[in-house]
Design a protein around this motif. Structure first.
Motif, PDB file in Angstrom:
ATOM      1  N   ILE A  12      -1.109  -7.553  -2.498  1.00 29.08           N
ATOM      2  CA  ILE A  12      -1.587  -8.884  -2.872  1.00 29.08           C
ATOM      3  C   ILE A  12      -1.393  -9.889  -1.747  1.00 29.08           C
ATOM      4  O   ILE A  12      -2.290 -10.695  -1.452  1.00 29.08           O
ATOM      5  N   SER A  13      -0.252  -9.825  -1.085  1.00 27.51           N
ATOM      6  CA  SER A  13       0.050 -10.797  -0.036  1.00 27.51           C
ATOM      7  C   SER A  13      -0.758 -10.514   1.222  1.00 27.51           C
ATOM      8  O   SER A  13      -1.330  -9.427   1.393  1.00 27.51           O
ATOM      9  N   GLY A  14      -0.791 -11.517   2.108  1.00 28.40           N
ATOM     10  CA  GLY A  14      -1.501 -11.353   3.371  1.00 28.40           C
ATOM     11  C   GLY A  14      -0.879 -10.289   4.246  1.00 28.40           C
ATOM     12  O   GLY A  14      -1.583  -9.483   4.878  1.00 28.40           O
ATOM     13  N   GLN A  15       0.475 -10.260   4.266  1.00 27.52           N
ATOM     14  CA  GLN A  15       1.146  -9.249   5.073  1.00 27.52           C
ATOM     15  C   GLN A  15       0.873  -7.851   4.535  1.00 27.52           C
ATOM     16  O   GLN A  15       0.656  -6.890   5.287  1.00 27.52           O
TER      17      GLN A  15
ATOM     18  N   SER B 212       3.648  -8.007  -8.291  1.00 26.34           N
ATOM     19  CA  SER B 212       3.294  -6.979  -7.323  1.00 26.34           C
ATOM     20  C   SER B 212       3.185  -5.619  -8.014  1.00 26.34           C
ATOM     21  O   SER B 212       3.919  -5.314  -8.957  1.00 26.34           O
ATOM     22  N   TYR B 213       2.233  -4.829  -7.540  1.00 19.26           N
ATOM     23  CA  TYR B 213       2.050  -3.489  -8.097  1.00 19.26           C
ATOM     24  C   TYR B 213       3.079  -2.495  -7.568  1.00 19.26           C
ATOM     25  O   TYR B 213       3.221  -1.404  -8.124  1.00 19.26           O
ATOM     26  N   PHE B 214       3.753  -2.853  -6.501  1.00 20.93           N
ATOM     27  CA  PHE B 214       4.683  -1.929  -5.853  1.00 20.93           C
ATOM     28  C   PHE B 214       6.082  -2.214  -6.350  1.00 20.93           C
ATOM     29  O   PHE B 214       6.761  -3.145  -5.890  1.00 20.93           O
ATOM     30  N   THR B 215       6.526  -1.441  -7.318  1.00 23.86           N
ATOM     31  CA  THR B 215       7.849  -1.642  -7.918  1.00 23.86           C
ATOM     32  C   THR B 215       8.917  -0.743  -7.328  1.00 23.86           C
ATOM     33  O   THR B 215      10.090  -0.918  -7.626  1.00 23.86           O
TER      34      THR B 215
ATOM     35  N   TRP C 176       2.788   6.828  -2.827  1.00 25.27           N
ATOM     36  CA  TRP C 176       1.532   7.260  -3.442  1.00 25.27           C
ATOM     37  C   TRP C 176       0.360   6.435  -2.912  1.00 25.27           C
ATOM     38  O   TRP C 176      -0.693   6.970  -2.574  1.00 25.27           O
ATOM     39  N   TRP C 177       0.553   5.120  -2.842  1.00 27.74           N
ATOM     40  CA  TRP C 177      -0.508   4.245  -2.330  1.00 27.74           C
ATOM     41  C   TRP C 177      -0.829   4.581  -0.873  1.00 27.74           C
ATOM     42  O   TRP C 177      -2.001   4.640  -0.479  1.00 27.74           O
ATOM     43  N   ALA C 178       0.202   4.829  -0.059  1.00 24.90           N
ATOM     44  CA  ALA C 178      -0.014   5.144   1.355  1.00 24.90           C
ATOM     45  C   ALA C 178      -0.775   6.461   1.508  1.00 24.90           C
ATOM     46  O   ALA C 178      -1.691   6.566   2.333  1.00 24.90           O
ATOM     47  N   ALA C 179      -0.408   7.468   0.702  1.00 23.17           N
ATOM     48  CA  ALA C 179      -1.100   8.763   0.798  1.00 23.17           C
ATOM     49  C   ALA C 179      -2.563   8.642   0.391  1.00 23.17           C
ATOM     50  O   ALA C 179      -3.455   9.201   1.039  1.00 23.17           O
ATOM     51  N   VAL C 180      -2.835   7.879  -0.674  1.00 20.47           N
ATOM     52  CA  VAL C 180      -4.216   7.695  -1.130  1.00 20.47           C
ATOM     53  C   VAL C 180      -5.015   6.909  -0.099  1.00 20.47           C
ATOM     54  O   VAL C 180      -6.196   7.204   0.152  1.00 20.47           O
TER      55      VAL C 180
ATOM     56  N   GLU D 194       5.813  -6.517   0.033  1.00 22.02           N
ATOM     57  CA  GLU D 194       5.424  -6.905  -1.321  1.00 22.02           C
ATOM     58  C   GLU D 194       6.601  -7.018  -2.275  1.00 22.02           C
ATOM     59  O   GLU D 194       6.407  -7.318  -3.455  1.00 22.02           O
ATOM     60  N   VAL D 195       7.820  -6.792  -1.808  1.00 22.20           N
ATOM     61  CA  VAL D 195       8.971  -6.733  -2.705  1.00 22.20           C
ATOM     62  C   VAL D 195       9.265  -8.081  -3.353  1.00 22.20           C
ATOM     63  O   VAL D 195       9.726  -8.156  -4.503  1.00 22.20           O
ATOM     64  N   ASP D 196       8.990  -9.180  -2.645  1.00 16.87           N
ATOM     65  CA  ASP D 196       9.278 -10.506  -3.180  1.00 16.87           C
ATOM     66  C   ASP D 196       8.058 -11.180  -3.784  1.00 16.87           C
ATOM     67  O   ASP D 196       8.107 -12.355  -4.158  1.00 16.87           O
TER      68      ASP D 196
END
Length: 426
Positions: free
Chosen positions: A366-369, A339-342, A349-353, A333-335
């Motif tokens: 957001i992206s397919g990957q 994106s919510y992942f800055t 945090w997202w992975a733990a949740v 999601e970096v590009d």
């Protein structure tokens, strides 16, 4: 250990001579060189002489010895499935055979009873079964009996009907104290209390003032009961050091301090008591102490203890998966614009949740990957969470049977056993 008699009927010549071994009335015939196959064992030491005996007698279990003799012959130790593992271990120790030499096909049977006994030893006995400390021998029998009855009334709610009533009353005061503590945190009551402590007059209406005074009366009543209950338990407890080392008893003691310190009328002291006032909230955990004698709760307690090792691996696996999936979703999601992942912290945090199947929805790919990574993360999280469930269930079933066994077992008095040193005569 049982008495053992060893008799030598006549001497034999040469290490290849036959020898008769009578075990519990069952005779076995073998060669002396066969017994020398296990140096250091009991039989090897008996025949390792210039004039070995031709017949030996042992008052031991003949069924176990048949497997021991086969171990001498073949070098493979098997054990019968119809005997207790502890009996086998005792017999093997007598013959000088190590239980660790048991073949893999019989190892589970050999260890089953031993594991059962160890598990039974972990099960805490009922309160009334706890032994008294040595320092109480000077008390009279009548006084000791009364102390045990009082202790059972306040610590074991299932010892009598009166104990159940006391437990219900104690539970009522715990909940009442917790309710009063919760109501005192309401803004209008909290502000009225501050004004009353600061100026001596309340700025609230009559109802608020009446409510504040009512809560003070409730606290006083709860204090009287808690002090009475704590004193009775301290006086009647079988062991004072063990009593004060119990965490729940320490919580009960600390929970009394804020109520005694209510006489401190200054604003600073009232705020300083904030931490101690929380101890009254922690007092609600005494509910679990009152439930410790409930069958299901006792079983669950022992099942969780037995599953502690497996449960401790779950946070480690979750940590590893959090690092892996957090890093993966960051680089997918970096590009992506908007994106919510800055950064990696937000990704972790997202992975733990996601792994814990909570899914707040504050962050999502957001992206397919990124969505593919999120799908894999959720699937792995479900698998990680359900892995320890079968272990806990199996331990719960196991300890359910063991607790029933423990409760139904009669208390046995220790017996004095006199060991007799084996003797031999030529």
């Amino acid at each position: 250990m049982n008495s053992v008699g060893v008799f030598s009927l006549k001497a034999c010549e040469g290490s290849s001579e036959k020898i008769v071994i009578n075990v519990g009335g069952v005779k076995h015939e073998t060669h002396t060189r066969t017994l020398m196959a296990l140096p250091g064992s009991r039989l090897a030491n008996l025949v390792d002489t210039d004039m070995p005996p031709s017949e030996l007698f042992f008052d031991r279990n003949p069924e176990v010895f048949a497997h021991v003799l086969q171990y001498y012959r073949s070098g493979k130790l098997h054990c019968p499935t119809n005997l207790c593992g502890l009996l086998l271990e005792e017999e093997f120790a007598f013959w000088g055979v190590s239980g660790t030499d048991v073949e893999p096909c019989c190892w589970a049977t050999f260890q089953h009873n031993k594991d059962t006994v160890e598990a039974l030893a972990q099960i805490e006995p009922l309160v009334m079964e706890k032994e008294e400390e040595p320092g109480q021998n000077h008390q009279s029998s009548n006084s000791r009996a009364w102390m045990q009855k009082i202790w059972a009334l306040f610590d074991n709610p299932y010892s009598s009907i009166t104990a159940k009533v006391i437990a219900i009353v104690s539970l009522f005061f715990i909940l009442l104290s917790f309710t009063a503590f919760s109501l005192q945190t309401e803004p209008h009551i909290y502000l009225s209390k501050i004004d009353l402590l600061r100026t001596g007059n309340s700025t609230g209406n009559c109802m608020e003032t009446l409510l504040v005074d009512s809560l003070d009366v409730v606290e006083l009543v709860c204090l009287v009961w808690f002090v009475f209950e704590f004193v009775m338990r301290v006086v009647s407890c079988p062991s004072k050091p063990r009593f004060f080392m119990n965490v729940m008893n320490i919580v009960d003691l600390l929970g009394l301090f804020p109520l005694f310190l209510r006489c401190c009328s200054s604003m600073y002291c009232w705020k300083a008591m904030g931490f101690l006032r929380i101890m009254r909230c922690i007092r609600v955990f005494r509910i679990f102490k009152l439930m410790q004698h409930v069958f299901g709760v006792r079983v669950l307690n022992h099942a969780l203890r037995a599953s502690a090792t497996s449960l401790c691996t779950v946070p480690l696996v979750l940590l590893i998966c959090t690092l892996i999936f957090g890093t993966m979703v960051f680089y997918t999601e970096v590009d992506i614009e908007n994106s919510y992942f800055t950064g990696l912290p937000s990704c972790f945090w997202w992975a733990a949740v996601t792994l814990t199947t909570v899914g707040y929805g504050d962050l999502f790919p957001i992206s397919g990957q990124g969505k593919l990574v999120g799908f894999l993360c959720a699937m792995v999280g479900v698998l990680v969470i359900i892995l320890p469930v079968p272990i806990i269930v199996n331990n719960f079933i196991k300890f359910s049977s063991l607790v029933k066994t423990k409760c139904s077992m009669p208390r046995k008095k220790e017996k004095n056993c006199v060991d007799t040193t084996p003797s031999s005569s030529a």
